[in-house]
Design a protein around this motif. Structure first.
Motif, PDB file in Angstrom:
ATOM      1  N   MET A 121       0.828  -1.209   0.000  1.00  0.00           N
ATOM      2  CA  MET A 121       0.000   0.000   0.000  1.00  0.00           C
ATOM      3  C   MET A 121       0.859   1.253   0.000  1.00  0.00           C
ATOM      4  SD  MET A 121      -1.184  -0.366   3.996  1.00  0.00           S
ATOM      5  CE  MET A 121      -1.263  -2.163   3.827  1.00  0.00           C
ATOM      6  N   ASP A 122       0.243   2.346  -0.451  1.00  0.00           N
ATOM      7  CA  ASP A 122       0.923   3.642  -0.430  1.00  0.00           C
ATOM      8  C   ASP A 122       0.539   4.468   0.783  1.00  0.00           C
ATOM      9  OD1 ASP A 122       2.383   3.929  -3.190  1.00  0.00           O
ATOM     10  OD2 ASP A 122       0.424   3.072  -3.663  1.00  0.00           O
ATOM     11  N   GLY A 123      -0.479   4.041   1.484  1.00  0.00           N
ATOM     12  CA  GLY A 123      -0.898   4.763   2.673  1.00  0.00           C
ATOM     13  C   GLY A 123      -2.015   4.034   3.383  1.00  0.00           C
ATOM     14  N   LEU A 124      -2.270   4.467   4.613  1.00  0.00           N
ATOM     15  CA  LEU A 124      -3.240   3.820   5.495  1.00  0.00           C
ATOM     16  C   LEU A 124      -4.191   4.877   6.041  1.00  0.00           C
ATOM     17  CD1 LEU A 124      -4.095   1.290   7.233  1.00  0.00           C
ATOM     18  CD2 LEU A 124      -2.405   2.069   8.907  1.00  0.00           C
ATOM     19  N   VAL A 125      -5.497   4.594   5.977  1.00  0.00           N
ATOM     20  CA  VAL A 125      -6.515   5.482   6.540  1.00  0.00           C
ATOM     21  C   VAL A 125      -7.278   4.698   7.598  1.00  0.00           C
ATOM     22  CG1 VAL A 125      -8.521   6.935   6.088  1.00  0.00           C
ATOM     23  CG2 VAL A 125      -6.734   6.713   4.345  1.00  0.00           C
ATOM     24  N   LEU A 126      -7.282   5.195   8.831  1.00  0.00           N
ATOM     25  CA  LEU A 126      -7.953   4.540   9.945  1.00  0.00           C
ATOM     26  C   LEU A 126      -9.124   5.398  10.398  1.00  0.00           C
ATOM     27  CD1 LEU A 126      -4.765   3.509  11.964  1.00  0.00           C
ATOM     28  CD2 LEU A 126      -6.125   2.066  10.411  1.00  0.00           C
ATOM     29  N   VAL A 127     -10.342   4.864  10.252  1.00  0.00           N
ATOM     30  CA  VAL A 127     -11.555   5.595  10.609  1.00  0.00           C
ATOM     31  C   VAL A 127     -12.144   4.984  11.876  1.00  0.00           C
ATOM     32  CG1 VAL A 127     -13.831   6.347   9.836  1.00  0.00           C
ATOM     33  CG2 VAL A 127     -11.982   6.051   8.160  1.00  0.00           C
ATOM     34  N   ALA A 128     -12.075   5.722  12.986  1.00  0.00           N
ATOM     35  CA  ALA A 128     -12.560   5.226  14.282  1.00  0.00           C
ATOM     36  C   ALA A 128     -12.109   3.786  14.517  1.00  0.00           C
ATOM     37  CB  ALA A 128     -14.087   5.338  14.359  1.00  0.00           C
ATOM     38  N   PRO A 129     -10.809   3.522  14.447  1.00  0.00           N
ATOM     39  CA  PRO A 129     -10.337   2.134  14.518  1.00  0.00           C
ATOM     40  C   PRO A 129     -10.618   1.486  15.862  1.00  0.00           C
ATOM     41  CG  PRO A 129      -8.498   3.652  14.770  1.00  0.00           C
ATOM     42  CD  PRO A 129      -9.694   4.485  14.392  1.00  0.00           C
ATOM     43  N   ALA A 130     -10.910   0.190  15.828  1.00  0.00           N
ATOM     44  CA  ALA A 130     -11.172  -0.581  17.045  1.00  0.00           C
ATOM     45  C   ALA A 130      -9.841  -0.931  17.703  1.00  0.00           C
ATOM     46  CB  ALA A 130     -11.969  -1.832  16.715  1.00  0.00           C
ATOM     47  N   VAL A 131      -9.401  -0.108  18.608  1.00  0.00           N
ATOM     48  CA  VAL A 131      -8.116  -0.308  19.288  1.00  0.00           C
ATOM     49  C   VAL A 131      -8.292  -0.253  20.800  1.00  0.00           C
ATOM     50  CG1 VAL A 131      -6.619   0.463  17.413  1.00  0.00           C
ATOM     51  CG2 VAL A 131      -7.637   2.165  18.951  1.00  0.00           C
ATOM     52  N   TRP A 132      -9.472  -0.647  21.250  1.00  0.00           N
ATOM     53  CA  TRP A 132      -9.750  -0.701  22.681  1.00  0.00           C
ATOM     54  C   TRP A 132      -9.293  -2.044  23.207  1.00  0.00           C
ATOM     55  CZ3 TRP A 132     -15.264  -1.103  25.186  1.00  0.00           C
ATOM     56  CH2 TRP A 132     -15.181  -0.783  26.540  1.00  0.00           C
ATOM     57  N   ASN A 133      -8.006  -2.161  23.477  1.00  0.00           N
ATOM     58  CA  ASN A 133      -7.443  -3.460  23.846  1.00  0.00           C
ATOM     59  C   ASN A 133      -7.757  -3.815  25.293  1.00  0.00           C
ATOM     60  OD1 ASN A 133      -5.637  -1.296  24.484  1.00  0.00           O
ATOM     61  ND2 ASN A 133      -4.096  -2.805  25.010  1.00  0.00           N
ATOM     62  N   ARG A 134      -7.581  -5.094  25.619  1.00  0.00           N
ATOM     63  CA  ARG A 134      -7.963  -5.587  26.943  1.00  0.00           C
ATOM     64  C   ARG A 134      -7.205  -4.905  28.075  1.00  0.00           C
ATOM     65  NH1 ARG A 134      -8.315 -10.456  23.827  1.00  0.00           N
ATOM     66  NH2 ARG A 134     -10.300 -11.565  24.087  1.00  0.00           N
ATOM     67  N   ASN A 135      -5.988  -4.447  27.815  1.00  0.00           N
ATOM     68  CA  ASN A 135      -5.219  -3.789  28.863  1.00  0.00           C
ATOM     69  C   ASN A 135      -5.877  -2.504  29.339  1.00  0.00           C
ATOM     70  OD1 ASN A 135      -3.250  -5.752  28.845  1.00  0.00           O
ATOM     71  ND2 ASN A 135      -1.890  -4.645  27.459  1.00  0.00           N
ATOM     72  N   MET A 136      -6.759  -1.944  28.508  1.00  0.00           N
ATOM     73  CA  MET A 136      -7.444  -0.704  28.869  1.00  0.00           C
ATOM     74  C   MET A 136      -8.839  -0.968  29.415  1.00  0.00           C
ATOM     75  SD  MET A 136      -6.355   1.834  25.749  1.00  0.00           S
ATOM     76  CE  MET A 136      -6.780   3.296  26.698  1.00  0.00           C
TER      77      MET A 136
END
Length: 327
Positions: free
Chosen positions: A162-177
């Motif tokens: 890929m030439d770039g990455l677009v993250l829209v409201a990404p699901a990054v609520w990991n268990r440590n949080m």
């Protein structure tokens, strides 16, 4: 609505735990099979390496675009999640492709979790096919919500595609949080009652301020109104891995999030922003929308968000003139 399905597990799991409803069943995962087929990107279907036919949708100039976007939808959703994006930017020189990820939408394995490796391999194969079709055109991977977690892992491991990455409201609520009373019941129930459907009914959680859109999606048979516990546990797994692998991203990245997001806590996205900001990426921006909810592309402010994506993808000289607050 499907984007709200992560938090209902708190109350439901607690009740079931104390009721003693624990057995010895294992969660069901239906991963991709052996790579026995030729991957193909057809007009309405993406044939994966194991021969699985994943429904495909596309918008815009598919013959000679200025840029190409591959969209990965969120949990409970399907390829049509990018209809608004496609209709708005498709006439402006951008080709948009999106397929139903395994276990969702119109796929044969719905409603079972496919596993992180299967989802990432599918995205990688689709990017490879797009690169072969458009060898001289910039190709961007766009991940929305759960699709954002898939996109992060794909970019961290196959950035050359890929030439770039677009993250829209990404699901990054990991268990440590997450507090223990959310993670422990989820782990137990995914092994004890994997078939148990969870819904977001009765909770005061709004994924968007676009009520007409939410009503339309509630009548869409391809949207999931409930999910199995083991699928939810799989999403938690992929969020964990996405946070671990975010530090390995090396491609230009645009992160978009909303201050009103009630599905993925803003603090989780802020932690991702801190990490991405420290990587020294060739081009990184975090666009924060004060009125943005979780479904940024379909919110009432969606057209503004989509225009910011179009500008970032097609106009490198104008990437700092956004409609949001640049973090």
């Amino acid at each position: 609505m499907s984007p709200c399905l992560l938090r209902p597990v708190v109350r439901l799991c607690a009740m079931l735990l104390f009721a003693g409803m624990v057995s010895a069943c294992a969660p069901t995962v239906r991963p991709a099979g052996l790579p026995i087929a030729q991957t193909v990107l057809g007009p309405d279907g993406f044939v994966a390496a194991d021969g699985a036919a994943l429904p495909l949708q596309s918008w815009g100039n598919l013959e000679d675009p200025d840029a190409v976007i591959l969209g990965l939808h969120g949990m409970g959703d399907y390829a049509n999640a990018f209809m608004e994006l496609g209709e708005q930017v498709g006439s402006k020189g951008i080709a948009i492709y999106a397929y139903d990820q395994r276990g969702f939408g119109r796929t044969a394995t719905r409603p079972f979790w496919a596993g992180t490796a299967s989802l990432v391999n599918d995205a990688s194969d689709a990017l490879t096919l797009l690169r072969a079709r458009y060898p001289d055109t910039p190709i961007y991977l766009l991940g929305n919500s759960m699709g954002g977690a898939v996109a992060i892992i794909t970019a961290a491991t196959r950035g050359h595609l890929m030439d770039g990455l677009v993250l829209v409201a990404p699901a990054v609520w990991n268990r440590n949080m997450m507090p223990w009373y959310q993670t422990a019941p989820l782990s137990i129930l995914s092994h004890s009652l994997p078939w148990l459907p969870l819904t977001g009914r009765g909770l005061d959680i709004w994924p968007s301020d676009n009520i007409d859109m939410l009503r339309r999606l509630s009548r869409d048979p391809h949207m999931m109104s409930s999910v199995r516990v083991d699928l939810l546990a799989g999403v938690a797994d992929i969020m964990d891995l996405a946070r671990v692998r975010a530090g390995d991203i090396s491609v230009p990245t645009l992160l978009l999030s909303g201050m009103q997001d009630q599905v993925i806590p803003p603090k989780a996205v802020a932690a991702l922003d801190d990490e991405l900001s420290s990587l020294g990426l060739p081009d990184y921006h975090h666009c924060l929308y004060s009125e943005g909810y979780h479904m940024l592309l379909r919110d009432l402010n969606g057209p503004v968000v989509i225009e910011d994506i179009r500008r970032w993808v097609t106009d490198r000289t104008d990437r700092k003139n956004y409609s949001c607050t640049i973090k």
